[in-house]
Design an enzyme around this catalytic site. Sequence first.
Site, PDB file in Angstrom:
ATOM      1  N   THR A 238       0.886  -1.154   0.000  1.00 27.80           N
ATOM      2  CA  THR A 238       0.000   0.000   0.000  1.00 27.80           C
ATOM      3  C   THR A 238       0.926   1.206   0.000  1.00 27.80           C
ATOM      4  O   THR A 238       2.094   1.087   0.370  1.00 27.80           O
ATOM      5  CB  THR A 238      -0.877   0.005   1.264  1.00 27.80           C
ATOM      6  OG1 THR A 238      -1.658  -1.187   1.303  1.00 27.80           O
ATOM      7  CG2 THR A 238      -1.809   1.189   1.322  1.00 27.80           C
TER       8      THR A 238
ATOM      9  N   ARG B  58     -13.556  -8.346  -2.273  1.00 30.33           N
ATOM     10  CA  ARG B  58     -12.842  -8.147  -1.020  1.00 30.33           C
ATOM     11  C   ARG B  58     -12.516  -6.670  -0.830  1.00 30.33           C
ATOM     12  O   ARG B  58     -12.117  -5.970  -1.754  1.00 30.33           O
ATOM     13  CB  ARG B  58     -11.558  -8.971  -1.041  1.00 30.33           C
ATOM     14  CG  ARG B  58     -10.717  -8.891   0.237  1.00 30.33           C
ATOM     15  CD  ARG B  58      -9.475  -8.060   0.040  1.00 30.33           C
ATOM     16  NE  ARG B  58      -8.618  -8.059   1.226  1.00 30.33           N
ATOM     17  CZ  ARG B  58      -7.532  -7.298   1.355  1.00 30.33           C
ATOM     18  NH1 ARG B  58      -7.166  -6.486   0.388  1.00 30.33           N
ATOM     19  NH2 ARG B  58      -6.817  -7.337   2.467  1.00 30.33           N
TER      20      ARG B  58
ATOM     21  N   SER C 157     -10.293  -3.818   1.236  1.00 27.25           N
ATOM     22  CA  SER C 157      -9.092  -3.633   2.049  1.00 27.25           C
ATOM     23  C   SER C 157      -9.342  -2.571   3.114  1.00 27.25           C
ATOM     24  O   SER C 157     -10.409  -1.963   3.176  1.00 27.25           O
ATOM     25  CB  SER C 157      -7.928  -3.195   1.165  1.00 27.25           C
ATOM     26  OG  SER C 157      -8.074  -1.831   0.799  1.00 27.25           O
ATOM     27  N   ASP C 158      -8.341  -2.328   3.928  1.00 24.93           N
ATOM     28  CA  ASP C 158      -8.448  -1.302   4.961  1.00 24.93           C
ATOM     29  C   ASP C 158      -8.240   0.102   4.417  1.00 24.93           C
ATOM     30  O   ASP C 158      -8.620   1.088   5.061  1.00 24.93           O
ATOM     31  CB  ASP C 158      -7.384  -1.555   6.034  1.00 24.93           C
ATOM     32  CG  ASP C 158      -5.982  -1.373   5.457  1.00 24.93           C
ATOM     33  OD1 ASP C 158      -5.340  -0.345   5.731  1.00 24.93           O
ATOM     34  OD2 ASP C 158      -5.534  -2.259   4.705  1.00 24.93           O
TER      35      ASP C 158
ATOM     36  N   THR D 165      -0.371   0.303   6.312  1.00 21.41           N
ATOM     37  CA  THR D 165      -0.166  -0.702   5.286  1.00 21.41           C
ATOM     38  C   THR D 165      -0.089  -2.055   5.980  1.00 21.41           C
ATOM     39  O   THR D 165       0.086  -2.140   7.187  1.00 21.41           O
ATOM     40  CB  THR D 165       1.116  -0.434   4.479  1.00 21.41           C
ATOM     41  OG1 THR D 165       1.233  -1.402   3.416  1.00 21.41           O
ATOM     42  CG2 THR D 165       2.363  -0.537   5.352  1.00 21.41           C
ATOM     43  N   GLY D 166      -0.238  -3.120   5.214  1.00 19.84           N
ATOM     44  CA  GLY D 166      -0.170  -4.462   5.793  1.00 19.84           C
ATOM     45  C   GLY D 166      -1.323  -5.318   5.346  1.00 19.84           C
ATOM     46  O   GLY D 166      -1.883  -5.116   4.260  1.00 19.84           O
TER      47      GLY D 166
ATOM     48  N   GLY E 249      -4.950  -6.112   5.288  1.00 22.08           N
ATOM     49  CA  GLY E 249      -6.138  -5.307   5.546  1.00 22.08           C
ATOM     50  C   GLY E 249      -7.046  -5.870   6.611  1.00 22.08           C
ATOM     51  O   GLY E 249      -7.586  -5.126   7.450  1.00 22.08           O
TER      52      GLY E 249
END
Length: 280
Positions: free
Chosen positions: A154, A182, A184-185, A203-204, A206
């Site tokens: 991200t 799906r 993500s965050d 980032t990472g 989600g």
Amino acid sequence: MKIIIHGGFFSESDQSLEVKIAKQNSLKEIAKTSFEFLKTNSAEETVVYAVKMLEDDLLYNAGMGSQIQSDGKIRMSASLMNGNTQKFSGVINIENVKNPIEVAQVLMKEDDRVLGGNGAKKYATESGFEQYSTEIPQRRKEYEEKLKNGGKGTVGCVALDKNGSLAAATSTGGKGFELVGRISDSATVAGNFANKYCAVSCTGVGEDLVSNATAAKIVTRVTDGFSLGAAVEKTFVELHEIDGFAGIIAIDYHGNIAHQDSYPTMVFASFDGEIFEIFE
């Protein structure tokens, strides 16, 4: 004035020394260029400016470097938050635009400020954004060979401007090979949040960030009187309890900068006009 940017985790498809150096050089240039922009522009304008440059760089999993989902299509998400106005805007799973963060920026003026899928694309088209394919040969090769590489990429930026205003922006091309639909965050308050006290971009993985409500937790704790360092530390202790994979960048209203990752492979850089730092 302060700015800090991140380019996701150093766990994308190519982990060569050459790519690592390229990312470091890219982050350094974008951080410095964005700081110059910050001198005459607001925090909100600056985080969009910085994230757009990150989206345009093929090294990162956002915009032009976005990963391909399980059905062979690219869907991107991005969000923006202004710490003063407390307005949040974003697009979720948008297709065929070059810079999702710019669509999020235009949405700031709307009452309905977070759009997904076809609705987001329709809005972008009606707002003058051209049809644009962000697919690059490397991502197609990964998709065809089923090179599942972890999907922890991200990009993001947080900034504090000369008037003391904070803003955060985050953009992602997804984790790659995910189920269609799906979310993500990156276009949620778990991955991107700001108020007048603190701004955070994440980032990472989600799902881990959403489960932990990472960005919103850190900002809320700073608002409630925690130091930025203590807020980040407590939130990452809770993230560790679910074995979460995440990284954050943050600035508080005093100009303090924080960066933290649960596994030391995140790439990010900060600049305040005099001191430049790059972390990995």
